[in-house]
Enzyme design. Structure first.
Site, PDB file in Angstrom:
ATOM      1  N   CYS A  46      60.579  -7.473  11.519  1.00 58.65           N
ATOM      2  CA  CYS A  46      60.620  -6.166  12.603  1.00 58.65           C
ATOM      3  C   CYS A  46      59.236  -5.218  12.029  1.00 58.65           C
ATOM      4  O   CYS A  46      58.818  -5.518  10.937  1.00 58.65           O
ATOM      5  CB  CYS A  46      61.631  -5.424  12.392  1.00 58.65           C
ATOM      6  SG  CYS A  46      62.982  -5.782  13.651  1.00 58.65           S
ATOM      7  N   SER A 150      66.614 -18.770  11.645  1.00 56.92           N
ATOM      8  CA  SER A 150      67.232 -17.954  10.603  1.00 56.92           C
ATOM      9  C   SER A 150      66.995 -16.380  10.764  1.00 56.92           C
ATOM     10  O   SER A 150      67.624 -15.549  10.103  1.00 56.92           O
ATOM     11  CB  SER A 150      66.392 -18.201   9.247  1.00 56.92           C
ATOM     12  OG  SER A 150      64.896 -17.688   9.682  1.00 56.92           O
ATOM     13  N   HIS A 153      65.309 -12.146  15.088  1.00 58.05           N
ATOM     14  CA  HIS A 153      64.184 -11.426  15.920  1.00 58.05           C
ATOM     15  C   HIS A 153      63.338 -12.458  16.597  1.00 58.05           C
ATOM     16  O   HIS A 153      63.263 -13.608  16.231  1.00 58.05           O
ATOM     17  CB  HIS A 153      63.191 -10.852  14.743  1.00 58.05           C
ATOM     18  CG  HIS A 153      62.460 -10.107  15.175  1.00 58.05           C
ATOM     19  ND1 HIS A 153      62.292  -8.585  15.228  1.00 58.05           N
ATOM     20  CD2 HIS A 153      60.818 -10.076  15.965  1.00 58.05           C
ATOM     21  CE1 HIS A 153      61.266  -7.948  15.632  1.00 58.05           C
ATOM     22  NE2 HIS A 153      60.567  -9.162  16.122  1.00 58.05           N
TER      23      HIS A 153
HETATM   24  P1  H2U Z   1      63.056 -20.020  11.637  1.00 62.22           P
HETATM   25  O1  H2U Z   1      64.058 -18.790  12.147  1.00 62.22           O
HETATM   26  O2  H2U Z   1      62.747 -20.878  12.775  1.00 62.22           O
HETATM   27  O3  H2U Z   1      63.607 -20.529  10.613  1.00 62.22           O
HETATM   28  O4  H2U Z   1      61.813 -19.012  11.241  1.00 62.22           O
HETATM   29  C1  H2U Z   1      61.591 -18.100  10.451  1.00 62.22           C
HETATM   30  C2  H2U Z   1      60.297 -18.440   9.657  1.00 62.22           C
HETATM   31  O5  H2U Z   1      60.107 -17.207   9.060  1.00 62.22           O
HETATM   32  C3  H2U Z   1      60.833 -19.165   8.468  1.00 62.22           C
HETATM   33  O6  H2U Z   1      60.048 -20.514   8.328  1.00 62.22           O
HETATM   34  C4  H2U Z   1      59.722 -17.284   7.701  1.00 62.22           C
HETATM   35  C5  H2U Z   1      60.568 -18.575   7.202  1.00 62.22           C
HETATM   36  O7  H2U Z   1      59.927 -19.202   6.237  1.00 62.22           O
HETATM   37  N1  H2U Z   1      59.818 -16.134   6.943  1.00 62.22           N
HETATM   38  C6  H2U Z   1      58.679 -15.700   6.208  1.00 62.22           C
HETATM   39  O8  H2U Z   1      57.827 -16.229   6.245  1.00 62.22           O
HETATM   40  N2  H2U Z   1      58.826 -14.246   5.528  1.00 62.22           N
HETATM   41  C7  H2U Z   1      59.995 -13.629   5.525  1.00 62.22           C
HETATM   42  O9  H2U Z   1      60.220 -12.701   4.996  1.00 62.22           O
HETATM   43  C8  H2U Z   1      61.222 -14.111   6.264  1.00 62.22           C
HETATM   44  C9  H2U Z   1      61.145 -15.501   7.109  1.00 62.22           C
HETATM   45 ZN    ZN Z   2      63.612  -7.592  13.863  1.00 64.45          ZN
END
Ligand code: H2U
Ligand code: ZN
Length: 327
Positions: A46, A150, A153
């Site tokens: 976010c 994961s 958003h």
């Molecule tokens: P997925 O929901 O498809 O896993 O993608 C989320 C990606 O966002 C994941 O590869 C990255 C995760 O490594 N991420 C960040 O780079 N920083 C964060 O603080 C949270 C998630």
């Molecule tokens: Zn969000």
């Protein structure tokens, strides 16, 4: 009744069993999803919130892309080995995260047309920058918890690699071989044939078509295909970009309507990389896991893992069901 169908793009076969559909559809609908707020302090994606790395997201509007804090690919390489049974080679690349919207409660399917145009613009810009020093740029999205996403958003990812990965390599070979024999891009001939037949078309407009491929393995698998020569995001003209935006909106809305839930999927784009030739056509694959209801999914296990993909619902039936819910 069953038959095998050949996937012209990958060279793999799939078993299509029909008649199993006479099993009644449950018509089950899921419990309404918990309403997400527009902004969550504990969401790492976010605007204005803190990521795991400690970085604070800007107060962004529209699309926001950043370097993944947990990249799967290093930027410098490790040594390889040429021992035939224990072959290894270095892998390097760059991983990006693309937030589609500042709104935590949206999905690609529920964004308005201006916001979707912004996402397409971002895929185009990110790809053209990354393509300068990477052989392959993979734009993709895992949508929904069922697909291992994961975060709720709305976001996708981009992994750019120094090598051409397995699936891209296979599609490249098949497209190259087809063009050498037939003198036209495989996927252009394919979309024309499908538009003539009509039975697997979900929705089409002047520049694009959404099709349940003849060789689909996943129940409601869809490909988005351009109707003219377009090998990359960059090579789209204004009409093609606008039509892609509209096609995405219609396809994703139909997906959400099918079972009355925000439809999970893995999707991604395959466009011509730096090392590929003119036989490439830009296209998207959507691989949704759901089969019969919001909670009953297709498992690619057993025979599929050990022998060959199999499906119970014919691609023609899947296309008809999706067509029935296209607005
Ligand atoms: P997925 O929901 O498809 O896993 O993608 C989320 C990606 O966002 C994941 O590869 C990255 C995760 O490594 N991420 C960040 O780079 N920083 C964060 O603080 C949270 C998630
Ligand atoms: Zn969000």
């Amino acid at each position: 009744m069953a038959e095998r169908r050949f996937n012209a793009l990958t060279g793999e076969w799939v078993i299509v069993s029909s008649g199993r559909l006479h099993r009644p559809w449950q018509g089950e609908t899921a419990a309404p999803p918990a309403l997400e707020p527009q902004w969550r302090a504990d969401c790492h994606l976010c605007p204005r919130s803190r990521r795991t790395s400690g970085a604070v997201n800007p107060d962004y509007a529209g699309v926001y892309a950043f370097d993944n804090d947990f990249p799967a690919l290093p930027t410098s390489s490790s040594p390889g080995s040429s021992e035939p049974l224990l072959l290894r080679e270095p892998v390097t690349g760059k991983c990006r995260v693309v937030c589609y919207s500042p709104r935590h409660d949206m999905t690609l399917a529920t964004l308005d047309s201006r916001a979707i145009a912004g996402v397409i613009e971002s895929w185009t810009n990110e790809t053209s920058v990354l393509a300068v020093d990477h052989a392959w740029v993979q734009v993709f999205e895992n949508k929904g918890r069922m697909m291992g996403c994961s975060s709720d958003h709305p976001h996708g990812q981009i992994w750019a690699t120094a090598m051409v990965p397995t699936v891209a390599q296979r599609e490249d070979e098949r497209q190259q071989r087809y063009a050498a024999v037939h003198g036209a891009p495989l996927l252009l001939d394919y979309v024309e044939r499908e538009l003539t037949l009509g039975e697997r078309i979900v929705v089409a407009n002047g520049s694009w078509a959404a099709i349940v491929p003849f060789w689909a393995a996943w129940p409601f698998e869809v490909m988005l295909l351009p109707r003219a020569r377009v090998d990359s995001f960059e090579s789209m003209n204004v009409a093609s970009r606008d039509d892609l935006r509209d096609l995405l909106m219609h396809t994703l809305a139909a997906y959400d309507r099918l079972f009355g839930v925000s439809f999970p999927y893995s999707m991604g784009w395959h466009g011509r990389g730096r090392t590929q030739g003119r036989h490439w056509q830009l296209h998207a694959h959507f691989y949704p896991p759901l089969l019969r209801s919001p909670s009953i999914r297709k498992f690619m296990v057993g025979f599929e893992m050990l022998a060959e993909a199999q499906r119970d619902l014919t691609p023609e039936e899947a296309a008809a069901r999706l067509r029935a819910v296209v607005s």
